[in-house]
Design an enzyme around this catalytic site. Structure first.
Site, PDB file in Angstrom:
ATOM      1  N   CYS A   2       8.451   7.472  24.811  1.00 60.32           N
ATOM      2  CA  CYS A   2       7.618   8.664  24.687  1.00 60.32           C
ATOM      3  C   CYS A   2       8.486   9.898  24.466  1.00 60.32           C
ATOM      4  CB  CYS A   2       6.791   8.842  25.956  1.00 60.32           C
ATOM      5  SG  CYS A   2       5.866   7.358  26.418  1.00 60.32           S
ATOM      6  N   ARG A  27       8.416   9.477  18.419  1.00 58.03           N
ATOM      7  CA  ARG A  27       8.741   8.670  19.602  1.00 58.03           C
ATOM      8  C   ARG A  27       7.509   7.999  20.199  1.00 58.03           C
ATOM      9  NH1 ARG A  27      13.883   9.983  21.816  1.00 58.03           N
ATOM     10  NH2 ARG A  27      13.210   9.027  23.745  1.00 58.03           N
ATOM     11  N   TRP A  78       3.809   6.657  23.826  1.00 60.36           N
ATOM     12  CA  TRP A  78       3.768   5.282  23.332  1.00 60.36           C
ATOM     13  C   TRP A  78       3.404   4.429  24.539  1.00 60.36           C
ATOM     14  CZ3 TRP A  78       6.155   0.534  24.183  1.00 60.36           C
ATOM     15  CH2 TRP A  78       5.992  -0.421  23.166  1.00 60.36           C
ATOM     16  N   ASN A 104       8.903   9.636  30.707  1.00 61.21           N
ATOM     17  CA  ASN A 104       9.289   8.668  29.691  1.00 61.21           C
ATOM     18  C   ASN A 104      10.071   7.578  30.400  1.00 61.21           C
ATOM     19  OD1 ASN A 104      10.067   7.309  27.390  1.00 61.21           O
ATOM     20  ND2 ASN A 104      11.696   8.748  26.857  1.00 61.21           N
ATOM     21  N   GLU A 485      16.360  -7.540   6.559  1.00 64.78           N
ATOM     22  CA  GLU A 485      16.013  -6.133   6.734  1.00 64.78           C
ATOM     23  C   GLU A 485      14.876  -5.739   5.788  1.00 64.78           C
ATOM     24  OE1 GLU A 485      16.071  -1.938   7.566  1.00 64.78           O
ATOM     25  OE2 GLU A 485      16.425  -3.780   8.708  1.00 64.78           O
ATOM     26  N   LYS A 489      11.258  -4.206   6.901  1.00 61.95           N
ATOM     27  CA  LYS A 489      10.672  -2.959   6.385  1.00 61.95           C
ATOM     28  C   LYS A 489       9.241  -3.182   5.912  1.00 61.95           C
ATOM     29  CE  LYS A 489      12.782  -0.489   7.737  1.00 61.95           C
ATOM     30  NZ  LYS A 489      13.879  -1.052   8.437  1.00 61.95           N
ATOM     31  N   GLU A 492       6.921  -3.790   8.924  1.00 56.85           N
ATOM     32  CA  GLU A 492       6.836  -2.601   9.780  1.00 56.85           C
ATOM     33  C   GLU A 492       5.784  -1.612   9.293  1.00 56.85           C
ATOM     34  OE1 GLU A 492      10.899  -1.153  11.934  1.00 56.85           O
ATOM     35  OE2 GLU A 492      10.955  -1.199   9.747  1.00 56.85           O
ATOM     36  N   HIS A 508      14.944 -26.651   3.854  1.00 54.74           N
ATOM     37  CA  HIS A 508      14.889 -27.172   5.217  1.00 54.74           C
ATOM     38  C   HIS A 508      13.626 -26.689   5.933  1.00 54.74           C
ATOM     39  CE1 HIS A 508      18.921 -28.852   4.961  1.00 54.74           C
ATOM     40  NE2 HIS A 508      19.280 -27.733   4.346  1.00 54.74           N
ATOM     41  N   LYS A 607       9.970   5.272  17.230  1.00 53.94           N
ATOM     42  CA  LYS A 607      11.289   5.335  16.618  1.00 53.94           C
ATOM     43  C   LYS A 607      12.395   4.882  17.565  1.00 53.94           C
ATOM     44  CE  LYS A 607      14.175   6.599  13.365  1.00 53.94           C
ATOM     45  NZ  LYS A 607      14.205   5.853  12.094  1.00 53.94           N
TER      46      LYS A 607
END
Length: 612
Positions: A2, A27, A78, A104, A485, A489, A492, A508, A607
């Site tokens: 937060c 945040r 959050w 927080n 990555e 992205k 997300e 596999h 974040k």
């Protein structure tokens, strides 16, 4: 995760608080609220959802016309304990309504504390762990807020950044830190507290970074910092490095797109003064190590979470490929709780954009407890990781406001590339090889700028594919973590399910998923594994899978096989991640945009992950 902010001064308190929360909203944005001083009372306004909802509520409240408040606190949430609701929003108050608290972190023993407080007659209004702090302060209140905080903190087990106020202690705020960031801002006849210095750049001139166990009391005229035993602590104030326009979108519609396009400049900042052209090597004075100490390093372990972990995987590949130093990356959330063996002649890196990532910070402390030399790679000057490591590298990428990391990722691998060059030149790399690497590395910002010119092409590609519910991203060697990555992205910010796997692992098991409904994004740089990547692409096409290839310009074979191709400029194979990641970032951005997602503030995310 937060964001918290506090203010003591003569300006419009609610405006100051809302402005600070605006810069902290990344945040957490489940709910928000402020508490400001009234006539022998505290006025609290809270709302669920984005900060705009709170701003509108404040404009419709008595705070819109009453500008006499001289102190107040704010919070953007959050959710951890308790659902997203107005009752669970901060600030929380006690039974009298005279105490307000923002918090927080997580109070791990709140359940037992709450049971005791209820038995003592306290009435709780929320499901949160944070509310117990307000009621404990109510019990400890003796007319001195600082004394009450000192009495309560030993009862709390867990992590916290706290700011408290009391209607009967006008013009005073008290903050405390344990495992969750809190900074003091110093202005002209005004003082601030916040979980991030970025919230203070409009008003504060200097900042003081609090350490765990420290308690600060502020008024408009000054501050006092003590430890848990109420002993005074003297600390040095630092300049705020951020600029106001770092927190503005400029001509871009979203922070994420702005930050993607800032990468040529952020990488330049990360290399300024760090490339030794004469010696064909790099320079990183922050390592605090001599050349003899660096030569003595026999292995490197890199610890990170999420995007920072993938950057660490690339860093490990740099070290092994260029310097011949055994290296591996470890997930911070796993290393925290396994019996990590600290080996002699080893170096450990912890990687975090914010420098406050909870899992990474716990891993850092565990490694140091076992005698490891630990260096940090982070973006936030004065952060906890920067202060607790034995040395390290600031990546200087500038504030990253969008929740999905982009420029911090390339800045982190920039730091690793420089470190790998240093280690390689101290070992087997010749001056000719070093010169070739430094020259190619110096050209990366210009090549990224060239790659960014593909933005409109990638936007059309995203429109074509954004309605597919699943994606596979495939890479090999140093581009495997880039594929992972890229998948991160996409999921997300677009909420499309995506998996990043090694192209060599396709047969596999994963190949069973291949169909026309499952597009595959292949990373095909012009390196020693190119032919194997081409073979994997053919296997997917043979099963009627759709293939998108990110390849080097002029790769006609990849173009002949793939349904769609994005060509990036050629560079040394070892530097391919810098160029391969750009189309993946843009593809994720434009896919999310086409689907109507909140690009900068995707659902359920924040974040800076400051709780486990």
């Amino acid at each position: 995760m937060c964001g918290i902010v506090g203010y003591c001064g003569v300006k419009n308190t609610s405006e100051i608080l809302l402005g600070g929360l605006r810069r902290l909203e990344y945040r957490g944005y489940d709910s928000s609220g402020i508490a400001v001083s009234g006539e022998n009372s505290i006025i609290v306004v809270r709302r669920v959802g984005k900060l705009n909802n709170l701003t509108e509520a404040v404009a419709e409240s008595s705070l819109a016309t009453d500008n006499k408040a001289s102190f107040g606190i704010g919070h953007t949430r959050w959710a951890t304990h308790g659902e997203v609701s107005e009752e669970n929003s901060h600030p929380h108050t006690d039974c009298t309504g005279k105490i307000a608290v923002v918090h927080n972190g997580i109070i791990e023993n709140f359940s037992g504390l709450k049971d005791r407080l209820i038995a003592n007659g306290h009435k709780f209004k929320s499901q949160t762990d944070s509310e117990v702090i307000a009621h404990l302060l109510e019990e400890a209140w003796n007319g001195d807020l600082n004394a009450a905080i000192h009495a309560v903190l030993p009862m709390l087990r867990g992590t916290y950044g706290i700011i408290a106020m009391h209607a009967d202690a006008p013009g005073v705020l008290v903050g405390a830190r344990c495992g969750s960031p809190l900074v003091l801002g110093i202005g002209d006849n005004e003082m601030f507290l916040a979980s991030d210095p970025g919230a203070l750049t409009r008003h504060a001139k200097k900042v003081v970074y609090l350490d765990d166990g420290e308690i600060v009391s502020i008024t408009a005229d000054g501050f006092n910092i003590t430890d848990g035993k109420n002993r005074d602590i003297k600390k040095t104030a630092d300049n705020i490095e951020f600029r106001n326009d770092d927190f503005e979108k400029g001509d871009f519609p979203h922070f994420m797109l702005k930050e993607i396009f800032e990468q040529p400049e952020s990488i330049k900042r990360g290399t300024t003064g760090r490339l030794d052209l004469a010696a064909s090597t790099g320079k990183l004075g922050g390592l605090n190590m001599t050349e003899d100490e660096l030569r003595a390093i026999r292995r490197v372990v890199i610890v990170g979470a999420g995007t920072s972990y993938f950057a660490g995987c690339i860093g490990a590949n740099f070290l092994e490929s260029m310097a011949g130093v055994p290296a591996r990356a470890e997930l911070a959330s796993e290393i925290c709780y396994k019996n990590i063996i600290v080996e002699p002649d080893s170096m450990y890196f912890v990687v975090s954009q914010s420098g406050e990532t909870a899992d990474t910070l716990i891993a850092l402390r565990e490694l140091k407890r076992k005698g490891a030399r630990v260096l940090g790679i982070c973006n936030a000057v004065g952060s906890t990781i920067a202060r607790e490591t034995d040395g390290g590298v600031y990546i200087h990428s500038g504030p990253e406001i969008a929740v999905a990391s982009t420029k911090a990722f390339t800045s982190q691998i920039t730091a690793f590339a420089i470190f790998a060059a240093i280690m390689a030149r101290l070992r087997e790399m010749t001056s000719v090889q070093g010169d070739a690497f430094i020259k190619a590395f110096s050209a990366i910002p210009a090549l990224i700028k060239e790659t960014l010119e593909l933005d409109s092409t990638i936007a059309k590609l995203a429109e074509k594919y954004c309605n597919y519910p699943n994606f596979i991203f495939l890479g090999r060697g140093i581009c495997l973590p880039v594929a992972r990555e890229g998948a991160l992205k996409l999921k997300e910010i677009s909420y499309i399910h995506a998996e990043g796997i090694g192209a060599g692992e396709l047969k596999h098991g994963t190949i069973s998923l291949i169909s026309e409904a499952m597009p595959s994004m292949f990373l095909v740089p012009n390196d020693g594994l190119r032919e194997k990547n081409i073979s994997s692409m053919k296997e997917v096409k043979a099963r009627k899978g759709r293939v998108i290839a990110i390849c080097t310009a002029g790769d006609t074979e990849a173009r002949d096989i793939a349904d769609d191709v994005i060509e990036v400029p050629e560079t040394l194979p070892i530097l391919a991640p810098f160029l391969m990641i750009i189309p993946l970032q843009l593809f994720a951005y434009h896919s999310a945009l086409k689907l109507g997602r909140d690009v900068d503030q995707p659902r359920n995310l924040a974040k800076s992950v400051t709780v486990e």
